[in-house]
Design a protein around this motif. Sequence first.
Motif, PDB file in Angstrom:
ATOM      1  N   PRO A 175       6.018 -15.337  15.136  1.00 47.50           N
ATOM      2  CA  PRO A 175       6.478 -16.562  14.476  1.00 47.50           C
ATOM      3  C   PRO A 175       5.633 -17.794  14.771  1.00 47.50           C
ATOM      4  O   PRO A 175       5.355 -18.585  13.861  1.00 47.50           O
ATOM      5  CB  PRO A 175       7.910 -16.717  14.995  1.00 47.50           C
ATOM      6  N   ALA A 176       5.228 -18.009  16.028  1.00 47.68           N
ATOM      7  CA  ALA A 176       4.447 -19.208  16.347  1.00 47.68           C
ATOM      8  C   ALA A 176       3.144 -19.242  15.566  1.00 47.68           C
ATOM      9  O   ALA A 176       2.713 -20.294  15.080  1.00 47.68           O
ATOM     10  CB  ALA A 176       4.162 -19.276  17.845  1.00 47.68           C
ATOM     11  N   GLY A 177       2.500 -18.087  15.420  1.00 42.82           N
ATOM     12  CA  GLY A 177       1.263 -18.022  14.657  1.00 42.82           C
ATOM     13  C   GLY A 177       1.492 -18.230  13.178  1.00 42.82           C
ATOM     14  O   GLY A 177       0.700 -18.903  12.497  1.00 42.82           O
ATOM     15  N   ILE A 178       2.570 -17.629  12.663  1.00 43.07           N
ATOM     16  CA  ILE A 178       2.907 -17.824  11.249  1.00 43.07           C
ATOM     17  C   ILE A 178       3.145 -19.305  10.968  1.00 43.07           C
ATOM     18  O   ILE A 178       2.657 -19.859   9.975  1.00 43.07           O
ATOM     19  CB  ILE A 178       4.148 -16.995  10.877  1.00 43.07           C
ATOM     20  N   MET A 179       3.880 -19.955  11.851  1.00 45.80           N
ATOM     21  CA  MET A 179       4.146 -21.387  11.680  1.00 45.80           C
ATOM     22  C   MET A 179       2.857 -22.201  11.749  1.00 45.80           C
ATOM     23  O   MET A 179       2.699 -23.183  11.017  1.00 45.80           O
ATOM     24  CB  MET A 179       5.131 -21.846  12.751  1.00 45.80           C
ATOM     25  N   ALA A 190       2.554 -11.899   7.204  1.00 44.99           N
ATOM     26  CA  ALA A 190       3.049 -11.424   8.487  1.00 44.99           C
ATOM     27  C   ALA A 190       2.736  -9.936   8.619  1.00 44.99           C
ATOM     28  O   ALA A 190       2.929  -9.168   7.676  1.00 44.99           O
ATOM     29  CB  ALA A 190       4.557 -11.646   8.595  1.00 44.99           C
ATOM     30  N   VAL A 191       2.261  -9.539   9.790  1.00 40.86           N
ATOM     31  CA  VAL A 191       1.859  -8.158  10.050  1.00 40.86           C
ATOM     32  C   VAL A 191       2.810  -7.530  11.064  1.00 40.86           C
ATOM     33  O   VAL A 191       3.090  -8.129  12.115  1.00 40.86           O
ATOM     34  CB  VAL A 191       0.410  -8.096  10.578  1.00 40.86           C
ATOM     35  N   TYR A 192       3.293  -6.330  10.756  1.00 44.64           N
ATOM     36  CA  TYR A 192       4.178  -5.612  11.682  1.00 44.64           C
ATOM     37  C   TYR A 192       3.455  -5.313  12.991  1.00 44.64           C
ATOM     38  O   TYR A 192       2.281  -4.931  13.011  1.00 44.64           O
ATOM     39  CB  TYR A 192       4.628  -4.292  11.060  1.00 44.64           C
ATOM     40  N   ASP A 193       4.180  -5.462  14.088  1.00 46.60           N
ATOM     41  CA  ASP A 193       3.696  -5.026  15.390  1.00 46.60           C
ATOM     42  C   ASP A 193       4.902  -4.593  16.209  1.00 46.60           C
ATOM     43  O   ASP A 193       5.931  -5.277  16.214  1.00 46.60           O
ATOM     44  CB  ASP A 193       2.945  -6.152  16.107  1.00 46.60           C
ATOM     45  N   GLN A 194       4.790  -3.470  16.894  1.00 46.49           N
ATOM     46  CA  GLN A 194       5.909  -2.940  17.662  1.00 46.49           C
ATOM     47  C   GLN A 194       6.410  -3.943  18.690  1.00 46.49           C
ATOM     48  O   GLN A 194       7.609  -4.064  18.947  1.00 46.49           O
ATOM     49  CB  GLN A 194       5.498  -1.638  18.356  1.00 46.49           C
ATOM     50  N   PHE A 195       5.490  -4.694  19.264  1.00 46.63           N
ATOM     51  CA  PHE A 195       5.843  -5.667  20.296  1.00 46.63           C
ATOM     52  C   PHE A 195       6.795  -6.742  19.766  1.00 46.63           C
ATOM     53  O   PHE A 195       7.657  -7.225  20.489  1.00 46.63           O
ATOM     54  CB  PHE A 195       4.566  -6.313  20.835  1.00 46.63           C
ATOM     55  N   SER A 196       6.627  -7.114  18.492  1.00 45.31           N
ATOM     56  CA  SER A 196       7.431  -8.206  17.925  1.00 45.31           C
ATOM     57  C   SER A 196       8.452  -7.716  16.914  1.00 45.31           C
ATOM     58  O   SER A 196       8.931  -8.494  16.083  1.00 45.31           O
ATOM     59  CB  SER A 196       6.516  -9.249  17.266  1.00 45.31           C
ATOM     60  N   HIS A 198      11.489  -7.088  17.171  1.00 46.87           N
ATOM     61  CA  HIS A 198      12.764  -7.808  17.257  1.00 46.87           C
ATOM     62  C   HIS A 198      12.697  -9.178  16.578  1.00 46.87           C
ATOM     63  O   HIS A 198      13.729  -9.833  16.409  1.00 46.87           O
ATOM     64  CB  HIS A 198      13.166  -7.987  18.724  1.00 46.87           C
ATOM     65  N   MET A 199      11.510  -9.598  16.180  1.00 45.12           N
ATOM     66  CA  MET A 199      11.333 -10.874  15.497  1.00 45.12           C
ATOM     67  C   MET A 199      11.100 -10.689  13.996  1.00 45.12           C
ATOM     68  O   MET A 199      10.793 -11.649  13.289  1.00 45.12           O
ATOM     69  CB  MET A 199      10.138 -11.641  16.077  1.00 45.12           C
ATOM     70  N   ASP A 200      11.227  -9.460  13.496  1.00 42.11           N
ATOM     71  CA  ASP A 200      10.857  -9.172  12.112  1.00 42.11           C
ATOM     72  C   ASP A 200      11.578 -10.045  11.093  1.00 42.11           C
ATOM     73  O   ASP A 200      10.973 -10.507  10.127  1.00 42.11           O
ATOM     74  CB  ASP A 200      11.108  -7.697  11.785  1.00 42.11           C
ATOM     75  N   GLU A 201      12.871 -10.267  11.272  1.00 40.30           N
ATOM     76  CA  GLU A 201      13.610 -11.064  10.301  1.00 40.30           C
ATOM     77  C   GLU A 201      13.064 -12.493  10.256  1.00 40.30           C
ATOM     78  O   GLU A 201      12.878 -13.073   9.183  1.00 40.30           O
ATOM     79  CB  GLU A 201      15.098 -11.070  10.633  1.00 40.30           C
ATOM     80  N   GLU A 202      12.805 -13.057  11.436  1.00 34.64           N
ATOM     81  CA  GLU A 202      12.242 -14.405  11.493  1.00 34.64           C
ATOM     82  C   GLU A 202      10.860 -14.434  10.856  1.00 34.64           C
ATOM     83  O   GLU A 202      10.523 -15.373  10.125  1.00 34.64           O
ATOM     84  CB  GLU A 202      12.157 -14.868  12.947  1.00 34.64           C
ATOM     85  N   LYS A 203      10.052 -13.411  11.107  1.00 34.11           N
ATOM     86  CA  LYS A 203       8.715 -13.335  10.530  1.00 34.11           C
ATOM     87  C   LYS A 203       8.779 -13.288   9.000  1.00 34.11           C
ATOM     88  O   LYS A 203       8.017 -13.965   8.308  1.00 34.11           O
ATOM     89  CB  LYS A 203       7.972 -12.113  11.073  1.00 34.11           C
ATOM     90  N   ARG A 204       9.688 -12.482   8.476  1.00 32.83           N
ATOM     91  CA  ARG A 204       9.830 -12.372   7.021  1.00 32.83           C
ATOM     92  C   ARG A 204      10.243 -13.703   6.401  1.00 32.83           C
ATOM     93  O   ARG A 204       9.804 -14.055   5.295  1.00 32.83           O
ATOM     94  CB  ARG A 204      10.861 -11.293   6.678  1.00 32.83           C
ATOM     95  N   GLN A 205      11.104 -14.431   7.093  1.00 33.62           N
ATOM     96  CA  GLN A 205      11.571 -15.711   6.560  1.00 33.62           C
ATOM     97  C   GLN A 205      10.476 -16.771   6.570  1.00 33.62           C
ATOM     98  O   GLN A 205      10.396 -17.605   5.664  1.00 33.62           O
ATOM     99  CB  GLN A 205      12.775 -16.186   7.369  1.00 33.62           C
ATOM    100  N   CYS A 209       4.586 -13.246   2.816  1.00 29.04           N
ATOM    101  CA  CYS A 209       4.870 -11.834   2.620  1.00 29.04           C
ATOM    102  C   CYS A 209       4.738 -11.108   3.949  1.00 29.04           C
ATOM    103  O   CYS A 209       4.264 -11.688   4.935  1.00 29.04           O
ATOM    104  CB  CYS A 209       3.971 -11.204   1.554  1.00 29.04           C
ATOM    105  N   TYR A 210       5.171  -9.844   3.959  1.00 29.06           N
ATOM    106  CA  TYR A 210       5.197  -9.046   5.185  1.00 29.06           C
ATOM    107  C   TYR A 210       4.609  -7.681   4.876  1.00 29.06           C
ATOM    108  O   TYR A 210       4.956  -7.065   3.866  1.00 29.06           O
ATOM    109  CB  TYR A 210       6.641  -8.913   5.660  1.00 29.06           C
ATOM    110  N   ILE A 211       3.729  -7.196   5.761  1.00 28.46           N
ATOM    111  CA  ILE A 211       3.169  -5.858   5.589  1.00 28.46           C
ATOM    112  C   ILE A 211       3.375  -5.039   6.861  1.00 28.46           C
ATOM    113  O   ILE A 211       3.380  -5.585   7.959  1.00 28.46           O
ATOM    114  CB  ILE A 211       1.670  -5.891   5.227  1.00 28.46           C
ATOM    115  N   HIS A 212       3.555  -3.743   6.692  1.00 22.71           N
ATOM    116  CA  HIS A 212       3.672  -2.855   7.849  1.00 22.71           C
ATOM    117  C   HIS A 212       2.303  -2.500   8.410  1.00 22.71           C
ATOM    118  O   HIS A 212       2.157  -2.278   9.612  1.00 22.71           O
ATOM    119  CB  HIS A 212       4.444  -1.591   7.473  1.00 22.71           C
TER     120      HIS A 212
END
Length: 227
Positions: A175-179, A190-196, A198-205, A209-212
Amino acid sequence: MTLEHLKEKKAILFDLDGTLVDSMWMWKEIDIEYLGKFGLNCPEDLQKVIEGMSFSETAVYFKNRFQLEDSLEQIKQDWISMSLYKYKHEVPLKPGAGEFLQWAKARNMVMGIATSNGREMVDAVLESLKISKYFSQVTTACEVAAGKPAPDIYLKVAADLGVKPKQCAVFEDVPAGIMAGKNAGMDVVAVYDQFSVHMDEEKRQLADCYIHDFFELLNEEKTGDLL
């Protein structure tokens, strides 16, 4: 955002850790090992708190929060020593990242990296993975006034590449980078990463767009908008 939309951009800017390379697992291990040397446990909130901080800002945070006697330079040097081997030998590209870099280069897009990491470690992983040739500009957050989510680093990379913010697309994993990309006036993937995860919903918002993975994006050329 579609691949056709990306083709309209003049520049593509990437975060590094967790976005182009699969390395976030490594940093959690290093934090645990490093704090363990002082008999300290790694707090559960640590990764979220330091998200987006520059390498130097993170060292200041560690020194203050954990009351470390070591100098800031010693703290950073310890982290560099602990990470260089892993960057050179254990950190791979994210799925499809190499192919996507080739796709962008073939279309004469200029590319840059905007990372919170230290320069020595960035150079190590770029050389190890043989992707330095793709980037006209590599900038670390230590070179600007404020780390992510401030827009400073993305604005600097764009200026150094000679392009306007609206001509850039940004790829980020937290999220900080997206912002930071959005605050710079850029479109953000936004790019999927296993580490983050738990932040996927925030990243999508936050992102456009979001990619796996990057293969998903390359396969979207004829299938419409990304979700």
